[in-house]
Design an enzyme around this catalytic site. Sequence first.
Site, PDB file in Angstrom:
ATOM      1  N   TYR A  11      64.861 -88.739 116.723  1.00 47.18           N
ATOM      2  CA  TYR A  11      65.055 -89.927 115.800  1.00 47.18           C
ATOM      3  C   TYR A  11      64.954 -91.477 116.407  1.00 47.18           C
ATOM      4  N   ASN A  32      60.600 -81.760 124.692  1.00 46.00           N
ATOM      5  CA  ASN A  32      60.120 -80.248 124.512  1.00 46.00           C
ATOM      6  C   ASN A  32      60.431 -79.620 123.263  1.00 46.00           C
ATOM      7  N   ARG A  35      64.617 -80.327 119.299  1.00 41.61           N
ATOM      8  CA  ARG A  35      65.294 -80.808 118.002  1.00 41.61           C
ATOM      9  C   ARG A  35      64.711 -80.166 116.874  1.00 41.61           C
ATOM     10  N   ASP A  74      60.398 -79.742 129.398  1.00 43.30           N
ATOM     11  CA  ASP A  74      62.134 -79.565 129.562  1.00 43.30           C
ATOM     12  C   ASP A  74      62.612 -80.631 130.738  1.00 43.30           C
ATOM     13  N   THR A 144      78.132 -92.029 124.168  1.00 38.64           N
ATOM     14  CA  THR A 144      78.396 -92.408 122.983  1.00 38.64           C
ATOM     15  C   THR A 144      79.950 -92.720 122.818  1.00 38.64           C
ATOM     16  N   SER A 179      84.642 -83.287 120.876  1.00 41.65           N
ATOM     17  CA  SER A 179      83.775 -82.085 120.515  1.00 41.65           C
ATOM     18  C   SER A 179      83.215 -81.622 121.857  1.00 41.65           C
ATOM     19  N   TYR A 181      80.241 -81.227 122.400  1.00 42.91           N
ATOM     20  CA  TYR A 181      79.059 -82.375 122.626  1.00 42.91           C
ATOM     21  C   TYR A 181      79.565 -83.659 123.354  1.00 42.91           C
ATOM     22  N   LYS A 185      78.806 -85.786 127.223  1.00 39.54           N
ATOM     23  CA  LYS A 185      78.520 -87.256 127.618  1.00 39.54           C
ATOM     24  C   LYS A 185      79.442 -87.785 128.424  1.00 39.54           C
ATOM     25  N   LEU A 239      76.861 -91.528 107.560  1.00 32.51           N
ATOM     26  CA  LEU A 239      76.204 -92.495 106.467  1.00 32.51           C
ATOM     27  C   LEU A 239      74.813 -91.893 105.894  1.00 32.51           C
ATOM     28  N   ARG A 241      74.047 -88.788 105.715  1.00 33.94           N
ATOM     29  CA  ARG A 241      74.125 -87.683 104.887  1.00 33.94           C
ATOM     30  C   ARG A 241      74.665 -88.214 103.612  1.00 33.94           C
ATOM     31  N   ARG A 326      86.719 -80.708 111.212  1.00 31.11           N
ATOM     32  CA  ARG A 326      86.988 -80.862 112.404  1.00 31.11           C
ATOM     33  C   ARG A 326      88.563 -81.150 112.928  1.00 31.11           C
TER      34      ARG A 326
HETATM   35  P1  NAD Z   1      67.414 -86.411 118.438  1.00 32.22           P
HETATM   36  O1  NAD Z   1      67.674 -84.965 118.589  1.00 32.22           O
HETATM   37  O2  NAD Z   1      66.627 -86.818 117.207  1.00 32.22           O
HETATM   38  O3  NAD Z   1      66.650 -86.876 119.832  1.00 32.22           O
HETATM   39  C1  NAD Z   1      66.716 -86.066 121.065  1.00 32.22           C
HETATM   40  C2  NAD Z   1      65.386 -85.610 121.559  1.00 32.22           C
HETATM   41  O4  NAD Z   1      65.322 -85.191 122.789  1.00 32.22           O
HETATM   42  C3  NAD Z   1      64.718 -84.576 120.552  1.00 32.22           C
HETATM   43  O5  NAD Z   1      63.565 -84.939 120.358  1.00 32.22           O
HETATM   44  C4  NAD Z   1      64.555 -83.405 121.601  1.00 32.22           C
HETATM   45  O6  NAD Z   1      63.787 -82.486 121.051  1.00 32.22           O
HETATM   46  C5  NAD Z   1      64.749 -83.856 122.914  1.00 32.22           C
HETATM   47  N1  NAD Z   1      65.360 -83.040 123.797  1.00 32.22           N
HETATM   48  C6  NAD Z   1      66.761 -82.634 123.775  1.00 32.22           C
HETATM   49  N2  NAD Z   1      66.810 -81.868 125.000  1.00 32.22           N
HETATM   50  C7  NAD Z   1      65.655 -82.029 125.691  1.00 32.22           C
HETATM   51  C8  NAD Z   1      65.339 -81.473 127.059  1.00 32.22           C
HETATM   52  N3  NAD Z   1      66.167 -80.726 127.870  1.00 32.22           N
HETATM   53  N4  NAD Z   1      64.274 -81.769 127.406  1.00 32.22           N
HETATM   54  C9  NAD Z   1      63.231 -82.439 126.653  1.00 32.22           C
HETATM   55  N5  NAD Z   1      63.541 -83.190 125.766  1.00 32.22           N
HETATM   56  C10 NAD Z   1      64.721 -82.820 124.928  1.00 32.22           C
HETATM   57  O7  NAD Z   1      68.871 -87.203 118.626  1.00 32.22           O
HETATM   58  P2  NAD Z   1      68.944 -88.780 118.482  1.00 32.22           P
HETATM   59  O8  NAD Z   1      69.843 -88.913 117.297  1.00 32.22           O
HETATM   60  O9  NAD Z   1      67.691 -89.422 118.404  1.00 32.22           O
HETATM   61  O10 NAD Z   1      69.755 -89.130 119.677  1.00 32.22           O
HETATM   62  C11 NAD Z   1      69.183 -89.909 120.934  1.00 32.22           C
HETATM   63  C12 NAD Z   1      70.390 -89.740 121.839  1.00 32.22           C
HETATM   64  O11 NAD Z   1      71.312 -90.761 121.611  1.00 32.22           O
HETATM   65  C13 NAD Z   1      71.075 -88.398 121.958  1.00 32.22           C
HETATM   66  O12 NAD Z   1      71.276 -88.505 123.437  1.00 32.22           O
HETATM   67  C14 NAD Z   1      72.408 -88.892 121.406  1.00 32.22           C
HETATM   68  O13 NAD Z   1      73.724 -88.069 122.032  1.00 32.22           O
HETATM   69  C15 NAD Z   1      72.727 -90.225 121.402  1.00 32.22           C
HETATM   70  N6  NAD Z   1      73.379 -90.697 120.229  1.00 32.22           N
HETATM   71  C16 NAD Z   1      72.826 -90.786 118.959  1.00 32.22           C
HETATM   72  C17 NAD Z   1      73.545 -91.381 117.905  1.00 32.22           C
HETATM   73  C18 NAD Z   1      73.130 -91.325 116.614  1.00 32.22           C
HETATM   74  O14 NAD Z   1      73.987 -91.560 115.651  1.00 32.22           O
HETATM   75  N7  NAD Z   1      71.739 -90.871 116.336  1.00 32.22           N
HETATM   76  C19 NAD Z   1      74.857 -92.087 118.181  1.00 32.22           C
HETATM   77  C20 NAD Z   1      75.082 -92.062 119.563  1.00 32.22           C
HETATM   78  C21 NAD Z   1      74.384 -91.532 120.694  1.00 32.22           C
HETATM   79  N1  USQ Z   2      82.237 -87.135 108.340  1.00 33.94           N
HETATM   80  C1  USQ Z   2      82.590 -87.019 106.999  1.00 33.94           C
HETATM   81  N2  USQ Z   2      82.028 -86.267 106.336  1.00 33.94           N
HETATM   82  C2  USQ Z   2      80.295 -85.774 106.761  1.00 33.94           C
HETATM   83  C3  USQ Z   2      80.213 -86.076 107.966  1.00 33.94           C
HETATM   84  C4  USQ Z   2      81.250 -86.771 108.877  1.00 33.94           C
HETATM   85  O1  USQ Z   2      83.766 -87.353 106.603  1.00 33.94           O
HETATM   86  O2  USQ Z   2      79.801 -85.461 105.798  1.00 33.94           O
HETATM   87  C5  USQ Z   2      83.115 -87.874 109.163  1.00 33.94           C
HETATM   88  C6  USQ Z   2      83.628 -86.913 110.537  1.00 33.94           C
HETATM   89  O3  USQ Z   2      84.602 -86.179 110.231  1.00 33.94           O
HETATM   90  C7  USQ Z   2      83.812 -87.990 111.480  1.00 33.94           C
HETATM   91  C8  USQ Z   2      82.865 -89.263 111.102  1.00 33.94           C
HETATM   92  O4  USQ Z   2      82.628 -88.985 109.613  1.00 33.94           O
HETATM   93  O5  USQ Z   2      84.994 -88.546 111.440  1.00 33.94           O
HETATM   94  C9  USQ Z   2      81.613 -89.370 111.896  1.00 33.94           C
HETATM   95  O6  USQ Z   2      81.094 -88.185 111.765  1.00 33.94           O
HETATM   96  P1  USQ Z   2      79.309 -88.101 112.301  1.00 33.94           P
HETATM   97  O7  USQ Z   2      78.842 -86.863 111.907  1.00 33.94           O
HETATM   98  O8  USQ Z   2      78.560 -89.134 111.519  1.00 33.94           O
HETATM   99  O9  USQ Z   2      79.227 -88.434 113.853  1.00 33.94           O
HETATM  100  P2  USQ Z   2      79.429 -87.782 115.127  1.00 33.94           P
HETATM  101  O10 USQ Z   2      79.930 -86.379 114.929  1.00 33.94           O
HETATM  102  O11 USQ Z   2      80.767 -88.538 115.943  1.00 33.94           O
HETATM  103  O12 USQ Z   2      78.332 -88.064 115.882  1.00 33.94           O
HETATM  104  C10 USQ Z   2      77.198 -88.943 115.632  1.00 33.94           C
HETATM  105  C11 USQ Z   2      76.223 -88.678 116.261  1.00 33.94           C
HETATM  106  C12 USQ Z   2      76.349 -88.137 117.857  1.00 33.94           C
HETATM  107  C13 USQ Z   2      76.940 -89.778 118.327  1.00 33.94           C
HETATM  108  C14 USQ Z   2      78.088 -90.110 117.304  1.00 33.94           C
HETATM  109  C15 USQ Z   2      78.770 -91.610 117.924  1.00 33.94           C
HETATM  110  O13 USQ Z   2      75.455 -87.115 115.815  1.00 33.94           O
HETATM  111  O14 USQ Z   2      75.100 -88.233 118.648  1.00 33.94           O
HETATM  112  O15 USQ Z   2      77.185 -89.553 119.626  1.00 33.94           O
HETATM  113  O16 USQ Z   2      77.811 -90.216 116.229  1.00 33.94           O
HETATM  114  S1  USQ Z   2      80.394 -91.768 117.855  1.00 33.94           S
HETATM  115  O17 USQ Z   2      80.684 -91.292 116.505  1.00 33.94           O
HETATM  116  O18 USQ Z   2      80.645 -92.851 118.149  1.00 33.94           O
HETATM  117  O19 USQ Z   2      80.879 -90.662 119.016  1.00 33.94           O
END
Ligand code: NAD
Ligand code: USQ
Length: 400
Positions: A11, A32, A35, A74, A144, A179, A181, A185, A239, A241, A326
């Site tokens: 993404y 790799n 996702r 990978d 995060t 979590s 996950y 981090k 959001l 979602r 959760r």
């Molecule tokens: P994403 O899953 O779309 O992107 C991650 C990519 O990494 C995927 O394409 C996956 O195939 C690749 N990947 C995973 N493990 C791998 C491995 N071992 N080797 C090679 N490739 C691998 O996720 P995203 O939403 O783009 O998030 C990117 C990063 O940002 C993540 O580390 C996530 O934790 C962090 N992050 C995302 C959000 C969010 O809201 N999207 C918020 C905070 C932090």
């Molecule tokens: N939530 C709802 N309804 C839903 C989904 C989520 O009420 O349908 C609530 C959750 O309970 C939580 C909040 O919304 O309190 C945020 O949830 P989320 O699923 O948007 O976010 P989270 O699980 O924390 O994970 C996402 C990304 C992750 C990143 C994180 C940033 O998937 O990769 O690390 O946001 S943060 O939240 O600041 O840790």
Amino acid sequence: MRVLVLGGDGYLGWATAMYFSKRGHTVGVVDNFLRRLMHAERGTNSLTPIQSLHVRVDAWKEITGETIEMFIGDVQDWFFISKVIRDFQPDTIVHYGEIPSAPYSMIDVHHAVKVHENNVNGTLNVLWAMHEFAPESHLIKLGTMGEYGTPNIDIPEGYFEVEYRGRKDTLPFPKQPGSFYHLTKVHDSNNIMFACKIWGLRATDLNQGVVYGIETEEGNLDDRLLTRFDYDESFGTALNRFCVQAVAGIPLTLFGKGRQTRGYLNILDTLQCVELTALNPPAAGKMRVFNQWVERFSVFDLARHVRTAAKEVGIDVKIAHYKNPRVEAEEHYYNPDHNELYDLGLKPHLLDDTLVESVIRRVIQYKDRIIEHSIVPRIYWERGDTDEYVEIYDMENNND
Ligand code: NAD
Ligand code: USQ
């Protein structure tokens, strides 16, 4: 600058690769396709019809004349990633290559272990490869905001000054993640800090909030370049979602009381923040921490914003209170700093200016692709706690 994007098919990763390439940098992407595979496992998919990485890279070349180099493999594989880093010689490594989902890590022991192995071991490999083959490069690691949890005091950017029994020190701020996950981090942050200290590496840990949005300037050049957009229980963020639920006519899945507050940012600001970080690297031996978020909302606030935005395009939205799958505080204090990126020049995009035009309209465009079975939450943090409880919230008669 030579920029290596780990997780460059994801993404944020694909959008980042195009963003840097468009600005004249030499870009390589590593992925790799984990996702894509995890979606196959869950029976879900991106709302946007994304192309294979090969088609994306070819389309990018055709449209802009720029080359993005692909490395398929990978990050957990030492021989693969160390060779890529040795041969590519990046100035900057943007590390998104991890499993990003809290719910996915809570499914069962196998998923918790898989997320730990993938994220923690992968990042350890990257640190060792930097140490051995690219010690001057700058690691920009996506962490995060969820590392901190929701303490009842203000949250600084990574470190704070403590006075204890008459002595003072500057220490990492305590972490209380929510979590398995989020815990990966925290483990990464500790490993990165240690590697910077002993080997003199340079790194920035970006503690990012929840990202939303589909459109970026580069993705809008051609539909083959669109990045993924997820809305399912495992990989969709709140959001994104809610926007899909609104368009699908499904009541918004608000968990618990809905007072859970987080920092949010548009994908456009992720790109800006990563660029500002790359252009301003830290000194060797230091792990800097930036809190990367723009606006703070409770889940309930989000639902209201989506409802108002959807109304503008003639969609009526209902909200459902679900029993929270959760274990998390549903009402809490939340006041994290986020000055560092603003000081570097961040010009934020705000939710109300972008929600209708660049998110909801795109969701409407791909409405027919919505897979409804993946929306209702089924992954519970506590086993056996799965009694369904849903109450439709009447917004008209309650201003709470
Ligand atoms: P994403 O899953 O779309 O992107 C991650 C990519 O990494 C995927 O394409 C996956 O195939 C690749 N990947 C995973 N493990 C791998 C491995 N071992 N080797 C090679 N490739 C691998 O996720 P995203 O939403 O783009 O998030 C990117 C990063 O940002 C993540 O580390 C996530 O934790 C962090 N992050 C995302 C959000 C969010 O809201 N999207 C918020 C905070 C932090
Ligand atoms: N939530 C709802 N309804 C839903 C989904 C989520 O009420 O349908 C609530 C959750 O309970 C939580 C909040 O919304 O309190 C945020 O949830 P989320 O699923 O948007 O976010 P989270 O699980 O924390 O994970 C996402 C990304 C992750 C990143 C994180 C940033 O998937 O990769 O690390 O946001 S943060 O939240 O600041 O840790």
